[in-house]
Design an enzyme around this catalytic site. Sequence first.
Site, PDB file in Angstrom:
ATOM      1  CB  SER A  73      -1.884  -1.886  -4.747  1.00  0.00           C
ATOM      2  OG  SER A  73      -0.982  -1.170  -5.682  1.00  0.00           O
ATOM      3  CE  LYS A  74      -7.104   0.729  -0.487  1.00  0.00           C
ATOM      4  NZ  LYS A  74      -7.179   1.423   1.584  1.00  0.00           N
ATOM      5  NE  ARG A  75       2.353  -0.041  -5.837  1.00  0.00           N
ATOM      6  CZ  ARG A  75       3.632  -0.232  -7.007  1.00  0.00           C
ATOM      7  NH1 ARG A  75       2.930   0.244  -7.846  1.00  0.00           N
ATOM      8  NH2 ARG A  75       3.409  -1.558  -7.751  1.00  0.00           N
ATOM      9  CG  HIS A  76      -1.692  -0.102  -9.652  1.00  0.00           C
ATOM     10  ND1 HIS A  76      -1.426  -1.456  -8.789  1.00  0.00           N
ATOM     11  CD2 HIS A  76      -0.599   0.013 -10.323  1.00  0.00           C
ATOM     12  CE1 HIS A  76      -0.001  -2.143  -9.321  1.00  0.00           C
ATOM     13  NE2 HIS A  76       0.505  -1.369 -10.522  1.00  0.00           N
ATOM     14  N   GLY A  77      -4.706   3.007  -8.360  1.00  0.00           N
ATOM     15  CA  GLY A  77      -6.087   4.002  -8.276  1.00  0.00           C
ATOM     16  C   GLY A  77      -7.330   2.834  -8.888  1.00  0.00           C
TER      17      GLY A  77
END
Length: 466
Positions: free
Chosen positions: A236-240
């Site tokens: 996801s976006k929080r993983h970059g």
Amino acid sequence: MIRTRFAPSPTGFLHIGGARTALFSWLFARHHGGEFRLRIEDTDRARSTDAAIDAIKDGLDWLGLDCDGEIVSQHANAPRHVEIAQHLLDTGKAFKCFLTADETEALRDDAFKAGRALRSPWRDRDASEAPENAPFTVRFRASDDDMILSDAVQGDVRWAAKDFDDLILLRSDSSPTYNLAVVVDDHDMEISHIIRGDDHLVNAGRQCQIYDALGWERPVFAHIPLIHGDDGKKLSKRHGALGVEAYRDMGYLPEGLRNYLLRLGWSHGDQEFFTDDQAQAAFGLGGLNKAPARLDFSKMAHVNAHHIEAADDERLLELASPFIEAFENRETDAELIRNRYLAAMPVLKTRASTLEEIAAQGYFLIKSRPFLIEGKPAKALNDEARDRLTRLHTLLQGLAEWTEPLLAEALKAFAETEEVGFGKIGQPLRAALTGGAQAPDLAHVMAFLGRDESLARIQDQFPPAH
């Protein structure tokens, strides 16, 4: 003819997971001398944008994944999708469903409680029983037989008949739904192999029922596990999780990202690094892994560093130019900048994992002098060190040739003459030559800067009496 496709929805940038899917599909087609097609699945008109379509095309172009034939718009094929839905109606494989939204929701709740999927009561009723001019959808008559899919990655996958609902093929406004459109387009495009994420696995079961009902040959399906973050959870976006253009803007080479994505869920023995020719020669569905791969930025940088070191110096300079031009307080002579970076590139590219790092490690080459030296580098330039630089300046002026080996030898000899450790020479000299910026070893630094520039930078740090 082996023919694969990449079929993204144009609702945003080319995601790193989509890029990997496109890469695998492209490699499989190229390995077999086949075709790789691009289809834009733009049936969601509210979310599909021209900007997103352009971003997908640009991402594929930058990655070097060239497509064969014209780009297909799924939305443009809607009349064909409606035609096939009508054929299914005519042959009894589909039916008109007059359920209202409230009735559908209630029946779905009942089916869920009973542990089965929704089956519409209109599959066994005649359409003439419906109120006049009542809106309807066209639903597929789900099979009463279990479904088995022989997947090239997942193996045999079985679904019980009760798990499949009577799938809507045409909405009440006659617009086709995803699963119908995909089947028709893949058939008409003569797609032989569908490589995609395993989040589509259940869709494959539904789609195979449609293939079978139409008497069409199924393509080979290969559902690959999704990419996970370093915590093992879906990316996801929080993983970059970024778009391909973000990696380009961070200074990754397309061949570096291709190589990294290739190994993200596929293996060929212990081989880690691949040229494009090697990848195309080796790629096959048998090397795809069942276990999810994890995005590892350190590994990505490591692979990219390998390709940077192997890349042509002039090409690297061209690609690194935007990063170089972004520096403030830099030399403005374009020819000087080019010549110095190009001379240093054989060394710079062995120390960098991105183009941005190449630019940063060569910044010392083009810093406008005299430059301000602050922080830790400034502490190395005490009065004793400045006096020592004046004596070193005299020694360097007398060198017959200005080459890296002779400069390294001269610095070593000077430290011995001064009877100090090399750090007493190296730290103030590095501060004078680079201002504390990243740089290779000092002999290389002086060789790249040249005699005049090196001596001028040292002289800038002479004690005030000089």
